[in-house]
Design a protein around this motif. Structure first.
Motif, short mmCIF file in Angstrom:
data_model
loop_
_atom_site.label_atom_id
_atom_site.label_comp_id
_atom_site.label_asym_id
_atom_site.label_seq_id
_atom_site.Cartn_x
_atom_site.Cartn_y
_atom_site.Cartn_z
N VAL A 302 -102.02 -101.69 17.70
CA VAL A 302 -103.22 -100.89 17.53
C VAL A 302 -104.41 -101.76 17.18
O VAL A 302 -105.49 -101.60 17.72
CB VAL A 302 -102.99 -99.82 16.43
N ASN A 303 -104.22 -102.69 16.26
CA ASN A 303 -105.30 -103.57 15.84
C ASN A 303 -104.75 -104.98 15.69
O ASN A 303 -104.29 -105.37 14.64
CB ASN A 303 -105.91 -103.09 14.52
N PRO A 304 -104.79 -105.78 16.76
CA PRO A 304 -104.22 -107.12 16.70
C PRO A 304 -105.07 -108.11 15.93
O PRO A 304 -104.77 -109.28 15.88
CB PRO A 304 -104.14 -107.53 18.18
N SER A 305 -106.16 -107.64 15.32
CA SER A 305 -107.05 -108.56 14.62
C SER A 305 -106.64 -108.80 13.17
O SER A 305 -107.29 -109.54 12.46
CB SER A 305 -108.48 -108.01 14.63
N GLY A 306 -105.58 -108.16 12.71
CA GLY A 306 -105.15 -108.35 11.33
C GLY A 306 -104.77 -109.80 11.07
O GLY A 306 -104.28 -110.50 11.95
N VAL A 307 -104.99 -110.26 9.85
CA VAL A 307 -104.71 -111.66 9.53
C VAL A 307 -103.52 -111.81 8.60
O VAL A 307 -103.20 -112.92 8.19
CB VAL A 307 -105.95 -112.32 8.89
N GLY A 308 -102.87 -110.72 8.23
CA GLY A 308 -101.65 -110.81 7.43
C GLY A 308 -101.88 -111.10 5.98
O GLY A 308 -101.14 -111.89 5.39
N ILE A 309 -102.92 -110.50 5.38
CA ILE A 309 -103.19 -110.75 3.97
C ILE A 309 -103.15 -109.48 3.15
O ILE A 309 -103.02 -109.52 1.92
CB ILE A 309 -104.56 -111.46 3.82
N GLY A 310 -103.26 -108.32 3.80
CA GLY A 310 -103.32 -107.05 3.08
C GLY A 310 -102.05 -106.74 2.30
O GLY A 310 -102.12 -106.35 1.13
N LEU A 311 -100.89 -106.94 2.90
CA LEU A 311 -99.64 -106.65 2.21
C LEU A 311 -99.39 -107.64 1.07
O LEU A 311 -98.83 -107.27 0.04
CB LEU A 311 -98.47 -106.68 3.20
#
Length: 351
Positions: A302-311
């Motif tokens: 859906v949104n491939p721009s995530g950088v993997g820091i939210g979780l």
């Protein structure tokens, strides 16, 4: 005092020696010597017991003082004992407590300095980013009004999206840095879970509508825990955003919460593809972006721009409040994966 094996053994040996001496005196000098031997034994044993009891009381007071220090009391009484080995021990403990107090104060000052520095960095970074964003928006609107600049307008819109990503990333990294440094102040107040979930979901309402994803909230009435409402809401918002980004259009993200005798438990599930087994141990690692299958970009369809820091930020905020968070896959009755699942628990007591 008598529960101490060393004291008990010493007392038994003393009584045994008195008995042997009494028997020997009765044999050599007759029965009239027996009372005097027993009296001498008692005269030697009773003072020893009294002194031992006094020392145990002094040790008990010292133990209470140490326990108070462990629970936050920064003062250690140094004038309650006379000279002797216990006084020397207490003096050394006092020196140790004084040194620990100085170290704690230095750490507190360093944390405050780091928090101030991070705040300054945040301000210095956000100011030019905001100016750049405003300038880009003005240029885009000007080109759109001029016409015949569709390609340039689209490029500027893409630049605005990238600027927003940078701003969000900088904010998240600064919060993580403050969390790692222990400079993040977390409240310890009763938190109404229903209100906290509403706070977390409200900023994402438009994003859920645009993505055509339903958000279902099922929170038991009166469900609560002790923690920080604002930071917990931000942690939950990051989890909801992650689930939304990995759920296809027409799907559902569900938030459930209930309270039992041990903990307040919050569960977030989605109807996306779930989490690959190889990715499960790494979902809370910073900048980790997994993916199901062979295409690494499938990790965020859906949104491939995530950088993997939210979780990672969500985990840090929850564990800082003595909570726990775990990631797994939701499964149906047949065992098939029907989505991702995140379980949060805020325990009422250490178990």
């Amino acid at each position: 005092m008598l529960r101490n094996r060393e004291v008990a053994r010493t007392l038994i040996v003393s009584l045994a020696l008195v008995a042997v001496c009494a028997l020997a005196a009765a044999t050599c000098c007759g029965p009239e010597a027996l009372p005097w031997v027993l009296l001498a034994g008692a005269a030697a044993t009773v003072p020893w017991l009294a002194l031992t009891r006094q020392r145990y009381r002094a040790l008990a007071r010292l133990s209470q003082n140490i326990d108070a220090v462990l629970h936050g009391d920064r003062a250690l009484d140094l004038g309650s004992m006379n000279e002797g080995e216990l006084a020397i021990l207490q003096s050394e403990l006092g020196k140790m407590v004084s040194r620990l107090n100085l170290t704690a104060e230095e750490l507190a000052r360093e944390k405050q300095m780091l928090a101030d520095a991070l705040a300054d960095i945040s301000h210095q970074i956000k100011t030019p980013l905001t100016s750049l964003s405003i300038t880009t928006e003005l240029v885009r609107k000007s080109l759109a009004a001029r016409g015949n600049c569709a390609d340039e307008v689209e490029r500027l819109r893409r630049i605005e999206e990238l600027q927003l990503r940078v701003e969000n990333l900088v904010s998240a990294l600064l919060r993580l840095a403050r969390l790692d440094a222990g400079a993040l102040s977390l409240a310890r107040d009763p938190v109404d879970v229903a209100g906290m979930v509403h706070d977390a979901a409200q900023p994402l309402a438009i994003a859920f509508d645009i993505a055509d994803i339903s958000l279902v909230i099922d929170v038991d009435e009166g469900c609560s825990f002790i923690g920080d409402r604002a930071w917990t809401a931000e942690a939950l918002e990051n989890i909801l955003k992650n689930c939304m980004e990995h759920t296809p259009a027409g799907g559902t993200v569900t938030v459930e919460a209930h309270e039992d005798a041990l903990a307040c438990r919050i569960r977030v599930t989605d109807t996306g593809p779930g989490i690959a087994d190889a990715d499960l141990p790494h979902v809370f690692e910073r900048f980790y972006r997994g993916g199901r299958g062979t295409d690494e970009e499938q990790g965020s369809k859906v949104n491939p721009s995530g950088v993997g820091i939210g979780l990672s930020l969500a985990q840090g905020l929850i564990t800082a409040q003595d909570g726990t968070i775990a990631a797994s896959n939701a499964r149906d009755a047949s065992g098939a994966i029907i989505g991702a699942r995140f379980d949060i628990a805020f325990f009422k007591a250490i178990v």
